[in-house]
Design an enzyme around this catalytic site. Sequence first.
Site, PDB file in Angstrom:
ATOM      1  N   ILE A 172      26.873  -1.749 106.709  1.00  0.00           N
ATOM      2  CA  ILE A 172      26.300  -0.604 107.425  1.00  0.00           C
ATOM      3  C   ILE A 172      24.864  -0.409 106.952  1.00  0.00           C
ATOM      4  O   ILE A 172      24.582  -0.372 105.739  1.00  0.00           O
ATOM      5  CB  ILE A 172      27.113   0.674 107.176  1.00  0.00           C
ATOM      6  CG1 ILE A 172      28.586   0.474 107.567  1.00  0.00           C
ATOM      7  CG2 ILE A 172      26.532   1.842 107.974  1.00  0.00           C
ATOM      8  CD1 ILE A 172      29.495   1.611 107.145  1.00  0.00           C
ATOM      9  N   CYS A 173      23.967  -0.287 107.921  1.00  0.00           N
ATOM     10  CA  CYS A 173      22.570  -0.021 107.617  1.00  0.00           C
ATOM     11  C   CYS A 173      22.256   1.415 107.979  1.00  0.00           C
ATOM     12  O   CYS A 173      22.080   1.759 109.160  1.00  0.00           O
ATOM     13  CB  CYS A 173      21.657  -0.982 108.383  1.00  0.00           C
ATOM     14  SG  CYS A 173      19.899  -0.708 108.072  1.00  0.00           S
ATOM     15  N   VAL A 174      22.181   2.281 106.962  1.00  0.00           N
ATOM     16  CA  VAL A 174      21.866   3.695 107.156  1.00  0.00           C
ATOM     17  C   VAL A 174      21.146   4.156 105.888  1.00  0.00           C
ATOM     18  O   VAL A 174      21.486   3.743 104.778  1.00  0.00           O
ATOM     19  CB  VAL A 174      23.126   4.525 107.446  1.00  0.00           C
ATOM     20  CG1 VAL A 174      24.086   4.511 106.279  1.00  0.00           C
ATOM     21  CG2 VAL A 174      22.761   5.934 107.843  1.00  0.00           C
ATOM     22  N   ASN A 222      23.562  -1.297 114.133  1.00  0.00           N
ATOM     23  CA  ASN A 222      23.389  -1.028 112.708  1.00  0.00           C
ATOM     24  C   ASN A 222      24.577  -1.472 111.868  1.00  0.00           C
ATOM     25  O   ASN A 222      24.686  -1.076 110.697  1.00  0.00           O
ATOM     26  CB  ASN A 222      23.128   0.450 112.487  1.00  0.00           C
ATOM     27  CG  ASN A 222      21.935   0.973 113.285  1.00  0.00           C
ATOM     28  OD1 ASN A 222      22.081   1.814 114.166  1.00  0.00           O
ATOM     29  ND2 ASN A 222      20.739   0.446 112.986  1.00  0.00           N
TER      30      ASN A 222
END
Length: 284
Positions: free
Chosen positions: A89-91, A82
């Site tokens: 950042i992929c969240v 991620n």
Amino acid sequence: MSLTPANMRRLMREITELKNNPPEGIRVVASEENMLDLTGIVEGPEQTPYAGGYFRVRFQFTHEFPTAPPKCWFATKIFHPNVSSAGEICVNTLKKDWQSSYGIGHILVTIKCLLIYPNPESALDEEAGKLLLEDYDAYCSRAKLITSVHATPRIRPPEFQTPSTEKEEESSTMSIPVSIPTPAVVPPSPHITLPITTSAPSPRKSSPAPPSQPLQSSPANTMSTSLSTSTVSSKDGKERLSPLGTANSNVAGPAATATTKAVKRSAASASSGTEKRKKALKRL
């Protein structure tokens, strides 16, 4: 772009709170010249391929904060599904799930949880996501290698020298044992024996001996000191008293009396004999 004074005060209060009471494994570092130049440090969780590493996360605030989330990226290289190679950042927290009540601390805690539970379905790093799904051991080996090279310092960061509030509470709870005193159970006894103290016998005082008295002589043991006298007839026929000799004077009382009587009888017989001779001479 700068924040409004109200949002700036809110950000400063949160930074102060994170410095005074940091969550476990999370620290923040702010520049003294610019409070908006903020960096978060996340410690790699134990039992993960990121254990032992310290990952720096940079923040960039816009005028829309806190309505919109700040921009965040990894300043430390990491091998994670991620996180892109550029550090993006992929969240969901930083996208559609963002709320204005969230702050810096909430973002850092979410990133730490992402290190524990990566999500390969929304991967920014396709190689890491594919390796995680196909060969977990190979994924862990690759992540450990990148962590040891780029995220593991020789000396622990000074920000982590101070224990977090959670550790202090846990250590204080564990280090102070609570002991509950139990009442002493006394077995019932039918008879209660009281101790009797006996005093040591005092030494007897010796009564003083009666004063010694001189021995008193009995009449039988007393020698007569008086000189016994005897009647002796002289040549002219007259009786005269003469003292006894020294031998007679040493005789005891009764013996001396008997001797005196015998002398008197002999003197009487002698005088009678003398008178008889005188009478016989007269007859001639």
